[in-house]
Design an enzyme around this catalytic site. Structure first.
Site, PDB file in Angstrom:
ATOM      1  N   THR A 222       0.834  -1.211   0.000  1.00 31.06           N
ATOM      2  CA  THR A 222       0.000   0.000   0.000  1.00 31.06           C
ATOM      3  C   THR A 222       0.867   1.258   0.000  1.00 31.06           C
ATOM      4  OG1 THR A 222      -1.764  -1.094   1.172  1.00 31.06           O
ATOM      5  CG2 THR A 222      -1.564   1.248   1.572  1.00 31.06           C
ATOM      6  N   ILE A 251     -12.940  -5.533   1.930  1.00 31.51           N
ATOM      7  CA  ILE A 251     -12.448  -4.152   2.029  1.00 31.51           C
ATOM      8  C   ILE A 251     -11.478  -4.091   3.206  1.00 31.51           C
ATOM      9  CG2 ILE A 251     -13.130  -1.759   2.525  1.00 31.51           C
ATOM     10  CD1 ILE A 251     -15.844  -2.468   1.169  1.00 31.51           C
ATOM     11  N   ASP A 253      -8.299  -1.799   5.490  1.00 33.92           N
ATOM     12  CA  ASP A 253      -8.290  -0.626   6.374  1.00 33.92           C
ATOM     13  C   ASP A 253      -8.081   0.688   5.606  1.00 33.92           C
ATOM     14  OD1 ASP A 253      -5.690  -1.613   5.733  1.00 33.92           O
ATOM     15  OD2 ASP A 253      -4.840  -0.273   7.242  1.00 33.92           O
ATOM     16  N   GLY A 274      -0.367  -2.475   6.266  1.00 37.80           N
ATOM     17  CA  GLY A 274      -0.193  -3.738   6.985  1.00 37.80           C
ATOM     18  C   GLY A 274      -1.425  -4.588   6.833  1.00 37.80           C
ATOM     19  N   GLY A 276      -4.727  -5.373   7.040  1.00 35.46           N
ATOM     20  CA  GLY A 276      -5.834  -4.446   7.229  1.00 35.46           C
ATOM     21  C   GLY A 276      -6.851  -4.837   8.281  1.00 35.46           C
TER      22      GLY A 276
HETATM   23  N1  ASP Z   1      -3.493  -2.436   4.559  1.00 35.45           N
HETATM   24  C1  ASP Z   1      -3.731  -2.982   3.255  1.00 35.45           C
HETATM   25  C2  ASP Z   1      -4.971  -3.838   3.314  1.00 35.45           C
HETATM   26  O1  ASP Z   1      -5.129  -4.583   4.245  1.00 35.45           O
HETATM   27  C3  ASP Z   1      -2.612  -3.796   2.737  1.00 35.45           C
HETATM   28  C4  ASP Z   1      -1.276  -3.095   2.745  1.00 35.45           C
HETATM   29  O2  ASP Z   1      -1.003  -2.263   3.593  1.00 35.45           O
HETATM   30  O3  ASP Z   1      -0.472  -3.360   1.868  1.00 35.45           O
HETATM   31  O4  ASP Z   1      -5.757  -3.782   2.400  1.00 35.45           O
END
Ligand code: ASP
Length: 356
Positions: A222, A251, A253, A274, A276
């Protein structure tokens, strides 16, 4: 003669009074000048946290990541330096990373179980506590721009799926063909995870596939940004393709205000990356702001407690980048690495990838 002498005396007295006044004006003004220090501003970004290990990275790929992080952060820094808003800096910086296939956002988004790309994004303005977000969009090149449009041009905070795309069309957004989001690397990550899942089911393995470092890593990537502008306003934004192999219109975070993104001029601006599900359960971004507000701790103390204690206690991993109202920055993560960079008002640039 006497008249001339009197005139000269009057002139002399007047002149010396004026000079005295000037001097006193200067000495009164000087401390005032010091009361208006150079406006502070700053910016911090992430390109995802995960199992990013030096031993798995070639020097040239490391360089490619660093150059893209530098390009992204300098985009936002220039905007702030020229008096632009924190929100403009955040969205334009994120656009650079969304347009690169290096990160799991926009162009480089990961694949769902159904081999599609579903993108999530959000923004928050610390001055007004206004926010906008989109979830599960499949035709939008820069989801962060659509999140901003939701904030500015709709009465809602979070739009999802087809409705979000109808809104995008009404707003004049270009609809991309889903093939724009195809990258071989992300597609192969999905195939590898599916293969591993299948093998584990076949062999009734006791080892969770979630523990495989390759798979853990492929979950993340992300992008996010938090900024403080010269007017003391904070803003944050996050954009993602979510997690590889996600199903059922999952969906994460990133579009959830308080979990993936939060900004409040009274405290700080935060963007998360991280796993989510844990960031939603921990309301990580808001929790950091709330700890500053209610406990009176510093940004770094709050970030450390949330990322190094509260999040792992739930079972989650990842990190955040954040900036507070005074320009202090935190880049805290509990994974092996996190792509990250920060730049302050003086133009000092710091870029990091591993835990060093
Ligand atoms: N936080 C994102 C999610 O869970 C994934 C990421 O941070 O790469 O969708």
């Amino acid at each position: 003669m006497r008249k001339i002498l009197t005139l000269l005396i009057v002139f002399f007295v007047l002149f010396s009074c004026k000079n005295e006044k000037n001097e006193s004006e200067i000495s009164e003004k000087s401390p005032q000048i010091e009361q208006y220090p150079t406006p502070n501003f700053g910016i911090v970004i992430h390109g995802g946290a995960g199992t990013i290990l030096k031993k798995n990275m070639s020097d040239s790929l490391e360089n490619v990541y660093k150059l893209k992080l530098e390009e992204a952060i300098k985009t936002g820094h220039d905007i702030l330096k020229n008096g632009g808003t924190a929100m403009e800096a955040v969205t334009k910086t994120i656009n650079v990373m969304e347009n690169s296939s290096l990160f799991n956002a926009g162009k480089g988004a990961v694949f769902t179980h159904e081999e599609t790309n579903e993108l999530d994004a959000s923004v928050m303005d610390g001055a007004t506590l206004n926010a906008g977000a989109v979830a599960g969009v499949t035709h939008i090149k820069n989801p962060i721009d659509l999140a901003l449009a939701v904030m500015n041009n709709s009465p809602h905070v979070l739009l999802s799926g087809q409705g979000a795309e109808r809104f995008a069309k009404e707003q004049g957004f270009e609809m991309m063909d889903p093939s724009y989001f195809y990258t071989e690397k992300r597609f192969q990550s999905l195939q590898r995870i599916k293969e591993k899942e299948k093998t584990e089911l076949d062999h009734d393995s006791k080892v969770s596939f979630a523990e495989d470092p390759f798979i853990k890593d492929s979950k993340f990537g992300t992008v996010g940004c938090a900024a403080l502008d010269k007017n003391g306003n904070l803003a944050a934004g996050t954009s993602t393709g979510g997690m590889t192999n996600k199903r059922w219109n999952r969906i994460g975070d990133a579009p959830i205000i308080g979990a993936g993104t939060y900004a409040n001029n009274a405290t700080c601006a935060v963007s998360s990356t991280g796993w989510g599900e844990y960031f939603i359960r921990g309301m990580v971004a808001h929790d950091i702001s709330a700890m500053m507000e209610y406990k009176g701790v510093t940004l770094q103390e709050a970030a450390e407690e949330v990322i190094q204690e509260k999040l792992p206690n739930l079972g989650g991993d990842g990190g955040i980048v954040a900036i507070d109202k005074d320009g202090n920055v935190s880049m805290e993560f509990n994974t092996a690495g996190m792509y990250r960079a920060t730049m302050n008002a003086e133009g000092d640039l710091k870029i990091g990838i591993y835990n060093e």
